[in-house]
Design a protein around this motif. Sequence first.
Motif, PDB file in Angstrom:
ATOM      1  N   ASN A  57     -10.345  -0.704   7.893  1.00 47.01           N
ATOM      2  CA  ASN A  57      -8.926  -1.273   8.470  1.00 47.01           C
ATOM      3  C   ASN A  57      -9.123  -2.262   9.211  1.00 47.01           C
ATOM      4  O   ASN A  57      -9.345  -2.441  10.443  1.00 47.01           O
ATOM      5  N   PRO A  58      -9.180  -3.791   9.005  1.00 43.17           N
ATOM      6  CA  PRO A  58      -9.367  -4.799   9.649  1.00 43.17           C
ATOM      7  C   PRO A  58      -8.038  -5.400  10.277  1.00 43.17           C
ATOM      8  O   PRO A  58      -8.255  -6.300  11.016  1.00 43.17           O
ATOM      9  N   SER A 107       0.323  -9.674   7.332  1.00 42.09           N
ATOM     10  CA  SER A 107       0.132  -9.021   5.996  1.00 42.09           C
ATOM     11  C   SER A 107      -0.078  -7.693   6.012  1.00 42.09           C
ATOM     12  O   SER A 107       0.288  -6.902   5.293  1.00 42.09           O
ATOM     13  N   ASP A 108      -1.137  -7.387   6.882  1.00 43.55           N
ATOM     14  CA  ASP A 108      -1.715  -5.731   6.881  1.00 43.55           C
ATOM     15  C   ASP A 108      -0.628  -5.185   7.712  1.00 43.55           C
ATOM     16  O   ASP A 108      -0.521  -3.888   7.044  1.00 43.55           O
ATOM     17  N   GLU A 109       0.102  -5.613   8.469  1.00 43.20           N
ATOM     18  CA  GLU A 109       0.913  -4.559   9.098  1.00 43.20           C
ATOM     19  C   GLU A 109       2.231  -4.678   7.952  1.00 43.20           C
ATOM     20  O   GLU A 109       2.672  -3.301   8.023  1.00 43.20           O
ATOM     21  N   ALA A 110       2.760  -5.315   7.204  1.00 47.78           N
ATOM     22  CA  ALA A 110       3.582  -5.429   6.167  1.00 47.78           C
ATOM     23  C   ALA A 110       3.311  -4.485   5.231  1.00 47.78           C
ATOM     24  O   ALA A 110       4.042  -3.636   4.722  1.00 47.78           O
ATOM     25  N   ALA A 114      -3.037   0.018   8.202  1.00 49.61           N
ATOM     26  CA  ALA A 114      -3.541   0.953   9.032  1.00 49.61           C
ATOM     27  C   ALA A 114      -3.252   2.411   8.654  1.00 49.61           C
ATOM     28  O   ALA A 114      -4.320   3.270   8.807  1.00 49.61           O
ATOM     29  N   GLU A 115      -1.962   2.723   8.484  1.00 48.81           N
ATOM     30  CA  GLU A 115      -1.560   4.040   7.998  1.00 48.81           C
ATOM     31  C   GLU A 115      -2.305   4.311   6.581  1.00 48.81           C
ATOM     32  O   GLU A 115      -2.527   5.663   6.490  1.00 48.81           O
ATOM     33  N   VAL A 119      -4.497   7.775   6.222  1.00 51.13           N
ATOM     34  CA  VAL A 119      -4.186   8.809   5.183  1.00 51.13           C
ATOM     35  C   VAL A 119      -5.305   8.848   4.072  1.00 51.13           C
ATOM     36  O   VAL A 119      -5.777  10.203   4.018  1.00 51.13           O
ATOM     37  N   GLU A 120      -6.038   8.073   3.726  1.00 55.29           N
ATOM     38  CA  GLU A 120      -7.152   7.990   2.772  1.00 55.29           C
ATOM     39  C   GLU A 120      -8.459   8.814   3.501  1.00 55.29           C
ATOM     40  O   GLU A 120      -8.904   9.458   2.988  1.00 55.29           O
TER      41      GLU A 120
END
Length: 146
Positions: A57-58, A107-110, A114-115, A119-120
């Motif tokens: 998660n970058p 882009s990561d937040e959109a 992170a979520e 979950v993975e």
Amino acid sequence: MGSRSKNSIVGWAAMVLGIATAATPVWLATTAAGTGLTLGLGALTVVYAMWSLLARNPTKDHWALSVIGLMLFISPWVGGFAAEGAGWVAWTTGLLLALLAGTAYVSDEAGNIAETARVEELVAYRLRQIRQRESADRVDGSGRAA
């Protein structure tokens, strides 16, 4: 383009910008403050770029890289080397880094990276637990496999 390949592009581009910034005192004459700021912030960029390449998660690393880019952009005025070539390198690489990493962070937040990573990891953990229970159920009381 997948999130892994986008992360790789951002990470490697940040790595190149960090190395170029850290090497600035080698090929441009500058003040002691200019040397310290370009070398230090360039090295910090390289470290966070490596972390972003290695991370599942970058998102946080992209945020940190964008902040470093902004610090690099204002460093010539703070350090008093705005009239030198090192100032131009700091402005250019700082602006490029802030735009690149800031765009990746948004882009990561959109994409809710992170979520998705959380979950993975949770699913992988639960699958390991289920497999361990199944293998324990197959073993009979004597310790041998049934």
